[in-house]
Design a protein around this motif. Structure first.
Motif, PDB file in Angstrom:
ATOM      1  N   TRP A  33       7.401 -15.245  12.751  1.00  0.00           N
ATOM      2  CA  TRP A  33       6.979 -14.575  13.868  1.00  0.00           C
ATOM      3  C   TRP A  33       7.582 -13.136  14.201  1.00  0.00           C
ATOM      4  CZ3 TRP A  33       3.974 -16.785  18.167  1.00  0.00           C
ATOM      5  CH2 TRP A  33       3.519 -18.129  17.715  1.00  0.00           C
ATOM      6  N   ASP A  34       6.772 -12.385  14.758  1.00  0.00           N
ATOM      7  CA  ASP A  34       7.468 -10.963  15.369  1.00  0.00           C
ATOM      8  C   ASP A  34       7.599 -11.144  16.711  1.00  0.00           C
ATOM      9  OD1 ASP A  34       7.785  -8.024  15.133  1.00  0.00           O
ATOM     10  OD2 ASP A  34       6.503  -8.055  17.116  1.00  0.00           O
ATOM     11  N   ILE A  35       9.229 -11.258  17.142  1.00  0.00           N
ATOM     12  CA  ILE A  35       9.235 -11.757  18.483  1.00  0.00           C
ATOM     13  C   ILE A  35       9.143 -10.893  19.351  1.00  0.00           C
ATOM     14  CG2 ILE A  35      11.257 -12.381  19.987  1.00  0.00           C
ATOM     15  CD1 ILE A  35      10.390 -14.592  17.708  1.00  0.00           C
ATOM     16  N   PRO A  36       9.267  -9.429  19.194  1.00  0.00           N
ATOM     17  CA  PRO A  36       8.499  -8.513  20.415  1.00  0.00           C
ATOM     18  C   PRO A  36       7.058  -8.651  20.933  1.00  0.00           C
ATOM     19  CG  PRO A  36      10.258  -7.542  18.885  1.00  0.00           C
ATOM     20  CD  PRO A  36      10.152  -8.723  18.199  1.00  0.00           C
ATOM     21  N   SER A  37       6.392  -9.007  20.016  1.00  0.00           N
ATOM     22  CA  SER A  37       5.097  -8.923  20.164  1.00  0.00           C
ATOM     23  C   SER A  37       4.508 -10.430  20.226  1.00  0.00           C
ATOM     24  CB  SER A  37       4.178  -8.396  19.081  1.00  0.00           C
ATOM     25  OG  SER A  37       4.489  -9.022  17.702  1.00  0.00           O
ATOM     26  N   ARG A  38       5.365 -11.416  20.154  1.00  0.00           N
ATOM     27  CA  ARG A  38       5.104 -12.810  20.031  1.00  0.00           C
ATOM     28  C   ARG A  38       3.766 -13.332  19.237  1.00  0.00           C
ATOM     29  NH1 ARG A  38       6.165 -14.461  26.295  1.00  0.00           N
ATOM     30  NH2 ARG A  38       8.431 -13.195  26.598  1.00  0.00           N
ATOM     31  N   LYS A  39       3.817 -12.492  18.050  1.00  0.00           N
ATOM     32  CA  LYS A  39       2.664 -12.955  16.909  1.00  0.00           C
ATOM     33  C   LYS A  39       3.022 -13.475  15.683  1.00  0.00           C
ATOM     34  CE  LYS A  39      -0.476  -9.729  19.290  1.00  0.00           C
ATOM     35  NZ  LYS A  39      -1.231  -8.594  19.367  1.00  0.00           N
ATOM     36  N   ILE A  40       2.383 -14.256  14.952  1.00  0.00           N
ATOM     37  CA  ILE A  40       2.534 -14.539  13.683  1.00  0.00           C
ATOM     38  C   ILE A  40       2.248 -13.612  12.931  1.00  0.00           C
ATOM     39  CG2 ILE A  40       2.015 -16.048  11.874  1.00  0.00           C
ATOM     40  CD1 ILE A  40       1.611 -18.309  13.805  1.00  0.00           C
ATOM     41  N   ILE A  41       3.060 -12.821  12.063  1.00  0.00           N
ATOM     42  CA  ILE A  41       2.567 -11.696  11.019  1.00  0.00           C
ATOM     43  C   ILE A  41       2.486 -12.197   9.511  1.00  0.00           C
ATOM     44  CG2 ILE A  41       3.819 -10.121  12.585  1.00  0.00           C
ATOM     45  CD1 ILE A  41       6.054 -10.097  10.740  1.00  0.00           C
ATOM     46  N   LYS A  42       3.020 -13.224   9.435  1.00  0.00           N
ATOM     47  CA  LYS A  42       2.821 -13.954   8.033  1.00  0.00           C
ATOM     48  C   LYS A  42       2.956 -15.290   7.999  1.00  0.00           C
ATOM     49  CE  LYS A  42       2.795 -10.236   5.130  1.00  0.00           C
ATOM     50  NZ  LYS A  42       1.560  -9.961   4.138  1.00  0.00           N
ATOM     51  N   ARG A  43       2.056 -16.078   7.151  1.00  0.00           N
ATOM     52  CA  ARG A  43       1.896 -17.276   6.813  1.00  0.00           C
ATOM     53  C   ARG A  43       2.285 -17.563   5.323  1.00  0.00           C
ATOM     54  NH1 ARG A  43      -1.828 -17.016  10.981  1.00  0.00           N
ATOM     55  NH2 ARG A  43      -1.432 -18.648  12.554  1.00  0.00           N
ATOM     56  N   LEU A  44       3.410 -18.202   5.122  1.00  0.00           N
ATOM     57  CA  LEU A  44       3.914 -18.487   3.775  1.00  0.00           C
ATOM     58  C   LEU A  44       3.294 -19.773   3.096  1.00  0.00           C
ATOM     59  CD1 LEU A  44       7.698 -17.374   4.494  1.00  0.00           C
ATOM     60  CD2 LEU A  44       5.487 -15.865   4.034  1.00  0.00           C
ATOM     61  N   LYS A  45       2.765 -19.521   2.069  1.00  0.00           N
ATOM     62  CA  LYS A  45       1.897 -20.774   1.545  1.00  0.00           C
ATOM     63  C   LYS A  45       2.776 -21.480   0.443  1.00  0.00           C
ATOM     64  CE  LYS A  45      -2.315 -22.396  -0.248  1.00  0.00           C
ATOM     65  NZ  LYS A  45      -3.704 -22.488   0.138  1.00  0.00           N
ATOM     66  N   ILE A  46       2.774 -22.650   0.422  1.00  0.00           N
ATOM     67  CA  ILE A  46       3.354 -23.579  -0.630  1.00  0.00           C
ATOM     68  C   ILE A  46       2.109 -24.206  -1.040  1.00  0.00           C
ATOM     69  CG2 ILE A  46       4.684 -25.340  -0.951  1.00  0.00           C
ATOM     70  CD1 ILE A  46       6.433 -24.758   1.541  1.00  0.00           C
ATOM     71  N   LYS A  47       1.914 -24.049  -2.421  1.00  0.00           N
ATOM     72  CA  LYS A  47       1.068 -24.622  -3.251  1.00  0.00           C
ATOM     73  C   LYS A  47       1.216 -25.919  -3.637  1.00  0.00           C
ATOM     74  CE  LYS A  47      -2.165 -22.304  -5.370  1.00  0.00           C
ATOM     75  NZ  LYS A  47      -2.750 -21.402  -6.270  1.00  0.00           N
ATOM     76  N   ASN A  48       2.518 -26.346  -4.165  1.00  0.00           N
ATOM     77  CA  ASN A  48       2.707 -27.610  -4.661  1.00  0.00           C
ATOM     78  C   ASN A  48       2.587 -28.802  -3.491  1.00  0.00           C
ATOM     79  OD1 ASN A  48       4.892 -25.578  -5.697  1.00  0.00           O
ATOM     80  ND2 ASN A  48       4.343 -26.806  -7.319  1.00  0.00           N
ATOM     81  N   GLU A  49       2.013 -29.728  -3.851  1.00  0.00           N
ATOM     82  CA  GLU A  49       1.819 -30.954  -2.913  1.00  0.00           C
ATOM     83  C   GLU A  49       3.101 -31.728  -2.356  1.00  0.00           C
ATOM     84  OE1 GLU A  49      -1.328 -31.812  -1.682  1.00  0.00           O
ATOM     85  OE2 GLU A  49      -2.238 -30.029  -2.810  1.00  0.00           O
ATOM     86  N   LYS A  50       2.791 -32.140  -1.113  1.00  0.00           N
ATOM     87  CA  LYS A  50       3.883 -32.827  -0.665  1.00  0.00           C
ATOM     88  C   LYS A  50       5.110 -32.368  -0.349  1.00  0.00           C
ATOM     89  CE  LYS A  50       1.463 -37.282  -2.063  1.00  0.00           C
ATOM     90  NZ  LYS A  50       1.576 -38.357  -2.826  1.00  0.00           N
ATOM     91  N   GLN A  51       5.213 -31.181  -0.140  1.00  0.00           N
ATOM     92  CA  GLN A  51       6.464 -30.170   0.156  1.00  0.00           C
ATOM     93  C   GLN A  51       6.777 -30.000   1.420  1.00  0.00           C
ATOM     94  OE1 GLN A  51       8.686 -29.790  -2.514  1.00  0.00           O
ATOM     95  NE2 GLN A  51       7.073 -31.238  -3.422  1.00  0.00           N
ATOM     96  N   ILE A  52       8.063 -30.216   1.962  1.00  0.00           N
ATOM     97  CA  ILE A  52       8.550 -30.202   3.339  1.00  0.00           C
ATOM     98  C   ILE A  52       9.602 -29.128   3.332  1.00  0.00           C
ATOM     99  CG2 ILE A  52       9.498 -30.969   5.524  1.00  0.00           C
ATOM    100  CD1 ILE A  52       7.957 -33.917   4.682  1.00  0.00           C
ATOM    101  N   CYS A  53       9.412 -28.185   4.163  1.00  0.00           N
ATOM    102  CA  CYS A  53      10.533 -27.111   4.149  1.00  0.00           C
ATOM    103  C   CYS A  53      11.811 -27.728   5.197  1.00  0.00           C
ATOM    104  CB  CYS A  53      10.111 -25.862   4.927  1.00  0.00           C
ATOM    105  SG  CYS A  53      11.217 -24.347   4.907  1.00  0.00           S
ATOM    106  N   TYR A  54      13.022 -27.723   4.519  1.00  0.00           N
ATOM    107  CA  TYR A  54      13.964 -28.200   5.259  1.00  0.00           C
ATOM    108  C   TYR A  54      15.245 -27.013   5.539  1.00  0.00           C
ATOM    109  CZ  TYR A  54      12.530 -32.845   3.652  1.00  0.00           C
ATOM    110  OH  TYR A  54      11.938 -34.044   3.734  1.00  0.00           O
ATOM    111  N   CYS A  55      15.051 -25.894   4.915  1.00  0.00           N
ATOM    112  CA  CYS A  55      16.120 -24.774   4.764  1.00  0.00           C
ATOM    113  C   CYS A  55      15.290 -23.528   4.859  1.00  0.00           C
ATOM    114  CB  CYS A  55      17.493 -25.150   4.343  1.00  0.00           C
ATOM    115  SG  CYS A  55      17.165 -25.206   2.507  1.00  0.00           S
ATOM    116  N   LEU A  56      15.607 -22.158   5.562  1.00  0.00           N
ATOM    117  CA  LEU A  56      15.237 -21.019   5.273  1.00  0.00           C
ATOM    118  C   LEU A  56      16.501 -19.963   5.323  1.00  0.00           C
ATOM    119  CD1 LEU A  56      12.365 -21.494   7.816  1.00  0.00           C
ATOM    120  CD2 LEU A  56      12.131 -21.037   5.436  1.00  0.00           C
TER     121      LEU A  56
END
Length: 261
Positions: A33-56
């Motif tokens: 998210w770009d916070i000043p404009s309050r818009k999503i600027i990128k969606r990051l794709k995970i191709k592998n199945e059954k993956q949950i993001c736990y940390c960034l």
């Protein structure tokens, strides 16, 4: 609905990356998210199945994520090259690294100097990689099923603090080898921690609904901070790192400046 597991700000404080999942869809769900404009600027794709993001964690314009089985990295300056399940443009990772342990990654963070990336896994291991993701260290730091977390020291690139749900707080020296500096055990489980640069201290969040302020390097308790009625799972510092915000499932507390506690 979008369920958020983890958040990370870029260094400038203008971009916020969110990891989570849409209902039962556990893939391609990391949003920038770009916070000043309050818009999503990128969606990051995970191709592998059954993956949950736990940390960034950010490193310049790259984002690194830890999931059940993999470490992924994206460069947000790259053009979108795929689509998510909703048909939105999405970005594929530039790196995909297999998790060395059959246990999901509970935390992952770049060192302050951005030359090393460290992870912890649910089965108690800590792995440290160089910036090309060559493995440097792989060591057992906590017991199995203890939900360990780590934080690099912001003023010393060779020190990491770890904690776990069994109540242990440990500090480690990361040089030619990994050496335990200090270990203490609290009577309650520890579910989050942050370094406090202005006090050269560590603050931790506990299963008894309290926060604890520890002096470093001795790890003696400076203060117990009360106010929550539930476990404060989430901790974050304000922009100049002079105060902390803690959040449980039902409440968020903005605490006084550390120098006023």
């Amino acid at each position: 609905e979008y369920y958020i597991n983890c958040l990370a700000w870029n260094e400038q404080g203008t971009l916020l990356v969110m990891g989570g999942y849409h209902n039962n869809n556990k893939n391609d769900t990391i949003q920038v998210w770009d916070i000043p404009s309050r818009k999503i600027i990128k969606r990051l794709k995970i191709k592998n199945e059954k993956q949950i993001c736990y940390c960034l964690s950010w490193n310049g314009d790259t984002i690194t994520a830890g999931t059940n089985d993999y470490i992924y990295q994206w460069n947000i300056n790259n053009p979108d090259d795929d689509q998510d399940r909703q048909g939105n443009k999405a970005l594929l990772p530039v790196r995909t690294i297999q998790n060395r342990h059959r246990s999901h990654i509970t935390s992952g963070q770049w060192s302050t100097c951005k030359t090393k990336f460290a992870t912890t896994t649910e089965n108690g291991y800590m792995c440290i990689y160089d910036k090309e993701f060559n493995l440097i260290f792989d060591i057992k730091v906590h017991v199995d099923s203890s939900s360990p977390l780590l934080q690099w020291c912001p003023w010393d690139n060779e020190v990491i603090a770890t904690c776990c749900g069994k109540g242990y707080l440990k500090t480690w020296s990361i040089q030619q080898n990994i050496t335990l500096i200090k270990e203490v055990k609290h009577e309650s489980g520890i579910y989050n921690l942050k370094w406090i640069p202005c006090k050269k201290a560590i603050v931790s969040a506990h299963s008894n609904n309290q926060l604890t302020l520890w002096e470093y390097p001795g790890l003696g308790i400076i203060q117990t901070i009360k106010g929550h009625t539930g476990i404060p799972w989430y901790l974050t510092l304000n922009a100049d790192k002079s105060a902390i915000v803690s959040k449980s499932h039902n409440e968020m507390i903005f605490w006084k400046m550390f120098n006023d506690l």
